[in-house]
Design a protein around this motif. Structure first.
Motif, PDB file in Angstrom:
ATOM      1  N   VAL A   1       0.844  -1.201   0.000  1.00  0.00           N
ATOM      2  CA  VAL A   1       0.000   0.000   0.000  1.00  0.00           C
ATOM      3  C   VAL A   1       0.878   1.250   0.000  1.00  0.00           C
ATOM      4  CG1 VAL A   1      -1.687   1.350   1.306  1.00  0.00           C
ATOM      5  CG2 VAL A   1      -1.960  -1.128   1.115  1.00  0.00           C
TER       6      VAL A   1
ATOM      7  N   LEU B   1      -4.901   0.984   8.824  1.00  0.00           N
ATOM      8  CA  LEU B   1      -5.391   1.354   7.497  1.00  0.00           C
ATOM      9  C   LEU B   1      -6.811   1.897   7.607  1.00  0.00           C
ATOM     10  CD1 LEU B   1      -4.692   0.834   4.293  1.00  0.00           C
ATOM     11  CD2 LEU B   1      -6.391  -0.980   4.544  1.00  0.00           C
ATOM     12  N   ARG B   2      -7.136   2.811   6.716  1.00  0.00           N
ATOM     13  CA  ARG B   2      -8.527   3.237   6.566  1.00  0.00           C
ATOM     14  C   ARG B   2      -8.828   3.338   5.077  1.00  0.00           C
ATOM     15  NH1 ARG B   2      -5.814   8.029   7.869  1.00  0.00           N
ATOM     16  NH2 ARG B   2      -6.143   9.728   6.366  1.00  0.00           N
ATOM     17  N   THR B   3     -10.077   3.106   4.735  1.00  0.00           N
ATOM     18  CA  THR B   3     -10.509   3.198   3.347  1.00  0.00           C
ATOM     19  C   THR B   3     -11.373   4.435   3.193  1.00  0.00           C
ATOM     20  OG1 THR B   3     -10.496   0.786   3.132  1.00  0.00           O
ATOM     21  CG2 THR B   3     -11.688   2.031   1.456  1.00  0.00           C
TER      22      THR B   3
ATOM     23  N   GLU C   1      -7.120  -2.900   8.890  1.00  0.00           N
ATOM     24  CA  GLU C   1      -8.048  -1.933   9.469  1.00  0.00           C
ATOM     25  C   GLU C   1      -8.363  -2.283  10.924  1.00  0.00           C
ATOM     26  OE1 GLU C   1     -11.276  -2.062   6.627  1.00  0.00           O
ATOM     27  OE2 GLU C   1     -10.595  -0.188   5.706  1.00  0.00           O
TER      28      GLU C   1
ATOM     29  N   LEU D   1      -6.778  -6.475   3.941  1.00  0.00           N
ATOM     30  CA  LEU D   1      -7.087  -5.077   4.238  1.00  0.00           C
ATOM     31  C   LEU D   1      -7.961  -4.958   5.478  1.00  0.00           C
ATOM     32  CD1 LEU D   1      -7.698  -3.737   0.623  1.00  0.00           C
ATOM     33  CD2 LEU D   1      -5.730  -3.269   2.100  1.00  0.00           C
TER      34      LEU D   1
ATOM     35  N   SER E   1      -5.521   1.392  -4.336  1.00  0.00           N
ATOM     36  CA  SER E   1      -6.870   0.826  -4.288  1.00  0.00           C
ATOM     37  C   SER E   1      -6.770  -0.674  -4.051  1.00  0.00           C
ATOM     38  CB  SER E   1      -7.603   1.081  -5.604  1.00  0.00           C
ATOM     39  OG  SER E   1      -6.984   0.362  -6.665  1.00  0.00           O
ATOM     40  N   ARG E   2      -7.904  -1.284  -3.730  1.00  0.00           N
ATOM     41  CA  ARG E   2      -7.904  -2.732  -3.501  1.00  0.00           C
ATOM     42  C   ARG E   2      -7.501  -3.483  -4.762  1.00  0.00           C
ATOM     43  NH1 ARG E   2     -13.356  -5.395  -1.404  1.00  0.00           N
ATOM     44  NH2 ARG E   2     -13.923  -5.179  -3.602  1.00  0.00           N
TER      45      ARG E   2
ATOM     46  N   ARG F   1     -10.102   4.676  -1.920  1.00  0.00           N
ATOM     47  CA  ARG F   1      -8.671   4.922  -1.765  1.00  0.00           C
ATOM     48  C   ARG F   1      -8.187   4.410  -0.417  1.00  0.00           C
ATOM     49  NH1 ARG F   1      -5.329  10.332  -3.440  1.00  0.00           N
ATOM     50  NH2 ARG F   1      -3.246   9.486  -3.031  1.00  0.00           N
ATOM     51  N   LEU F   2      -7.049   3.712  -0.438  1.00  0.00           N
ATOM     52  CA  LEU F   2      -6.470   3.154   0.780  1.00  0.00           C
ATOM     53  C   LEU F   2      -5.488   4.147   1.380  1.00  0.00           C
ATOM     54  CD1 LEU F   2      -5.694  -0.430  -0.580  1.00  0.00           C
ATOM     55  CD2 LEU F   2      -7.773   0.350   0.578  1.00  0.00           C
ATOM     56  N   ARG F   3      -5.604   4.361   2.687  1.00  0.00           N
ATOM     57  CA  ARG F   3      -4.714   5.286   3.381  1.00  0.00           C
ATOM     58  C   ARG F   3      -4.131   4.612   4.619  1.00  0.00           C
ATOM     59  NH1 ARG F   3      -3.130  10.067   0.787  1.00  0.00           N
ATOM     60  NH2 ARG F   3      -4.941  11.202  -0.002  1.00  0.00           N
TER      61      ARG F   3
END
Length: 221
Positions: free
Chosen positions: A17, A56-58, A51, A47, A28-29, A63-65
């Motif tokens: 990521v 991780l947060r979506t 989380e 993922l 992205s996934r 979008r993955l952050r």
């Protein structure tokens, strides 16, 4: 949270990521699944685990952050990875273009104290073989600012500092052309309308596409 508390498979996912965000945002996934060679269902499971650990947060749009804690872990993974690349090149004499792939496999299972031992063995190198800076043990990261090669005009020259986006195919091509860090490159001609650059490396001349030249950062001379 420390990297030692995260299973290697999740560290691999976290690292992927972080790389996607640096190299080809937005992460992205689907992009993650392609990067790791997983189907999207398997990527989604990893993922969710990240989380659940607060790493991780979506965001809206998918979008993955990475969270702040994950960013700190990601920086340590960068340190491990680049030290491994340097070790594989300097000590084991593996080809320059191959060590990135090998380091990707080894990074998730390398402990931080082993990475520190590698750094001492290697004399605390400042960069990986591709010229990218190695974070210090305290997490600081400094790098000389470079100019993308495609920004130079005809008649200008630069010394290669580093190769961004260490993709295996790109590294193999650059190695074959002798376009390695600390090599001088001269721009002889810039084709119009986004065409290639004609460059000189020593006595050899090559045409480089703009997309490739953009990944080569140089110090103008």
């Amino acid at each position: 949270m420390d990297a030692a508390e995260v299973p290697p498979a999740l560290l691999e996912c976290l690292d992927a990521v972080a790389r996607l965000e640096r190299e080809a945002p937005p992460a992205s996934r689907a992009a993650l699944a392609a990067r790791l060679g997983l189907d999207e269902a398997a990527a989604a499971r990893r993922l969710r685990e990240l989380e659940a650990r607060g790493l991780l947060r979506t965001e809206r749009g998918g979008r993955l952050r990475l969270t702040a804690a994950a960013e700190r872990i990601a920086l340590r993974l960068v340190r491990r990875h680049r030290l491994l690349e340097r070790f594989l090149t300097d000590q084991l004499r593996l080809p320059w273009a191959r060590v990135h792939e090998e380091a990707c496999r080894l990074t998730p299972v390398l402990a931080d104290d082993v990475a520190d031992a590698l750094a001492r063995l290697l004399g605390d190198p400042a960069t990986c073989p591709h010229g990218n800076p190695i974070p210090a043990a305290d997490g600081t990261l400094t790098a000389e600012r470079g100019t993308p090669l495609d920004r130079l005009r005809a008649g200008q020259a630069g010394i290669i500092l580093r190769i961004e986006r260490e993709e295996p195919g790109l590294l193999r091509d650059l190695a074959a052309l002798g376009l390695l860090p600390q090599t001088k490159v001269e721009i002889e001609e810039v084709a119009p309308l986004g065409g290639p650059l004609l460059v000189r490396v020593g006595s050899a001349r090559y045409a480089l596409g703009r997309d490739v030249a953009a990944r080569i950062l140089v110090r103008e001379v």
